[in-house]
Write a protein that holds these residues in place. Sequence first.
Motif, PDB file in Angstrom:
ATOM      1  N   UNK A 129       0.839  -1.197   0.000  1.00 37.59           N
ATOM      2  CA  UNK A 129       0.000   0.000   0.000  1.00 37.59           C
ATOM      3  C   UNK A 129       0.879   1.254   0.000  1.00 37.59           C
ATOM      4  N   UNK A 130       1.636   1.394  -1.066  1.00 37.84           N
ATOM      5  CA  UNK A 130       2.456   2.585  -1.290  1.00 37.84           C
ATOM      6  C   UNK A 130       2.262   2.979  -2.753  1.00 37.84           C
ATOM      7  N   UNK A 131       2.644   4.189  -3.129  1.00 37.20           N
ATOM      8  CA  UNK A 131       2.406   4.639  -4.513  1.00 37.20           C
ATOM      9  C   UNK A 131       3.144   3.792  -5.552  1.00 37.20           C
ATOM     10  N   UNK A 132       2.631   3.828  -6.771  1.00 37.23           N
ATOM     11  CA  UNK A 132       3.297   3.169  -7.903  1.00 37.23           C
ATOM     12  C   UNK A 132       4.686   3.757  -8.121  1.00 37.23           C
ATOM     13  N   UNK A 133       5.449   3.149  -8.983  1.00 36.81           N
ATOM     14  CA  UNK A 133       6.825   3.543  -9.247  1.00 36.81           C
ATOM     15  C   UNK A 133       6.920   5.007  -9.663  1.00 36.81           C
ATOM     16  N   UNK A 134       7.833   5.742  -9.033  1.00 36.36           N
ATOM     17  CA  UNK A 134       8.032   7.153  -9.372  1.00 36.36           C
ATOM     18  C   UNK A 134       9.481   7.598  -9.142  1.00 36.36           C
ATOM     19  N   UNK A 135      10.400   6.650  -9.042  1.00 38.33           N
ATOM     20  CA  UNK A 135      11.786   6.989  -8.709  1.00 38.33           C
ATOM     21  C   UNK A 135      12.507   7.659  -9.882  1.00 38.33           C
ATOM     22  N   UNK A 136      13.588   8.343  -9.564  1.00 39.90           N
ATOM     23  CA  UNK A 136      14.414   9.006 -10.566  1.00 39.90           C
ATOM     24  C   UNK A 136      15.598   8.154 -11.003  1.00 39.90           C
ATOM     25  N   UNK A 137      15.791   7.004 -10.351  1.00 42.54           N
ATOM     26  CA  UNK A 137      16.911   6.134 -10.669  1.00 42.54           C
ATOM     27  C   UNK A 137      16.445   4.679 -10.621  1.00 42.54           C
ATOM     28  N   UNK A 138      17.170   3.822 -11.326  1.00 36.40           N
ATOM     29  CA  UNK A 138      16.966   2.383 -11.166  1.00 36.40           C
ATOM     30  C   UNK A 138      18.318   1.698 -11.073  1.00 36.40           C
ATOM     31  N   UNK A 139      18.302   0.516 -10.465  1.00 35.71           N
ATOM     32  CA  UNK A 139      19.526  -0.244 -10.270  1.00 35.71           C
ATOM     33  C   UNK A 139      19.324  -1.741 -10.560  1.00 35.71           C
TER      34      UNK A 139
END
Length: 163
Positions: A129-139
């Motif tokens: 129960x957290x927001x969908x993906x919105x990050x500025x980076x991926x690893x």
Amino acid sequence: MSSLLIFDFSATNDWSGWEVENDVVMGGNSSSQLERSAEGNAIFTGSVSLENNGGFASLQYHFSFKNIKAYTKALIKIKGDGKEYQFRVKSNLNDRASYIYTFKTTGDWQTIEIPLNEMTPTFRGRKLDIPNFSADEIQEVRFLIGNKRAEDFRLVIDKIELK
């Protein structure tokens, strides 16, 4: 529109960042492997077993942080076997949550377009129960099959990029 190449299997012989991870890490009995086709594409094949509370096989790629601020979707060129698979990303290897998008393969070559903001957070198969993906980076990127049934599978992967 510019693109950010995550990985092109046929463009390099160095696949050292790719690793198979199956349910055996939790006591399961699934098996899979990564092979190279004559054309240079990745062939991810195996057998998913439900024994010992198992039920998944996956192929993951870890890499140095990639800035993805300018991109809104992932494009994966694949040829599946008619089964459903998940494409997963992690913004940080230390994160518990993976963000997933489930897609169905047709048996033919297809380019799956995945809106990054539609990737949903999960942990060990449970939606968070957290927001969908919105990050500025991926690893990390990962392919996973876990359809709650014992089955053999074959997924051919050509390229992964962001647009």
